[in-house]
Scaffold this motif. Sequence first.
Motif, PDB file in Angstrom:
ATOM      1  N   SER A 120       3.055   6.730  -1.576  1.00 39.16           N
ATOM      2  CA  SER A 120       2.999   5.296  -1.281  1.00 39.16           C
ATOM      3  C   SER A 120       1.646   4.882  -0.699  1.00 39.16           C
ATOM      4  N   ASP A 121       1.357   3.592  -0.775  1.00 38.29           N
ATOM      5  CA  ASP A 121       0.134   3.048  -0.171  1.00 38.29           C
ATOM      6  C   ASP A 121       0.119   3.318   1.330  1.00 38.29           C
ATOM      7  N   LYS A 122       1.297   3.240   1.947  1.00 42.24           N
ATOM      8  CA  LYS A 122       1.396   3.497   3.385  1.00 42.24           C
ATOM      9  C   LYS A 122       0.958   4.930   3.701  1.00 42.24           C
ATOM     10  N   GLU A 123       1.391   5.888   2.879  1.00 46.99           N
ATOM     11  CA  GLU A 123       1.007   7.288   3.101  1.00 46.99           C
ATOM     12  C   GLU A 123      -0.496   7.492   2.860  1.00 46.99           C
ATOM     13  N   ILE A 128      -6.077   8.255   5.089  1.00 46.27           N
ATOM     14  CA  ILE A 128      -7.424   7.708   5.305  1.00 46.27           C
ATOM     15  C   ILE A 128      -7.700   7.513   6.784  1.00 46.27           C
ATOM     16  N   GLU A 129      -6.752   6.913   7.487  1.00 47.18           N
ATOM     17  CA  GLU A 129      -6.945   6.680   8.928  1.00 47.18           C
ATOM     18  C   GLU A 129      -7.064   7.995   9.685  1.00 47.18           C
ATOM     19  N   LEU A 133     -10.356   9.174  11.758  1.00 51.18           N
ATOM     20  CA  LEU A 133     -10.244   9.524  13.176  1.00 51.18           C
ATOM     21  C   LEU A 133     -10.826  10.920  13.427  1.00 51.18           C
ATOM     22  N   LEU A 134     -10.471  11.865  12.569  1.00 49.74           N
ATOM     23  CA  LEU A 134     -10.975  13.224  12.720  1.00 49.74           C
ATOM     24  C   LEU A 134     -12.500  13.253  12.603  1.00 49.74           C
ATOM     25  N   LYS A 135     -13.034  12.528  11.645  1.00 50.56           N
ATOM     26  CA  LYS A 135     -14.485  12.436  11.474  1.00 50.56           C
ATOM     27  C   LYS A 135     -15.141  11.841  12.725  1.00 50.56           C
TER      28      LYS A 135
END
Length: 141
Positions: A120-123, A128-129, A133-135
């Motif tokens: 899904s787009d939500k997943e 991406i988020e 965040l990790l980056k």
Amino acid sequence: MSKSYEIIVLIKELKEDLKKYVSEQFKDIGLTSSQWMLMGVLMKNGNMKITDLSRRLGLSNSTVSGIIDRLEKQGYVTRKRDEKDKRKVFIEITDKFKKTTQKSHIDIQKKVEEKLSKISDKEINKIIEGLKLLKKIFQGE
């Protein structure tokens, strides 16, 4: 297993999977994984001397020179002498390679989009988020 170790293992596995996937795509244009890595360094950094490429790739000058010889025969790179100091030779990506890889990058992007269409787009947004965040964390922001 600690969370930090799990993250490290997942990133390593994902990096290896992506490298293998992209390398398979570049086989269609006749590039080995070593050639692909060298071209990636050139695409990211622009024209470079063989010694600088060798350092970046962790390979000997003679090994890199051999890879460049084969890429030159394919018409993907050229050797250019420095105007001021003729002893310096820079490796440059050709327009032929740029045109060839542009199509390959589009094909790879379509295949990745096809794989991502299964979730899904939500997943996708969560992925991406999380990666952003990790980056951000590792860049010290």
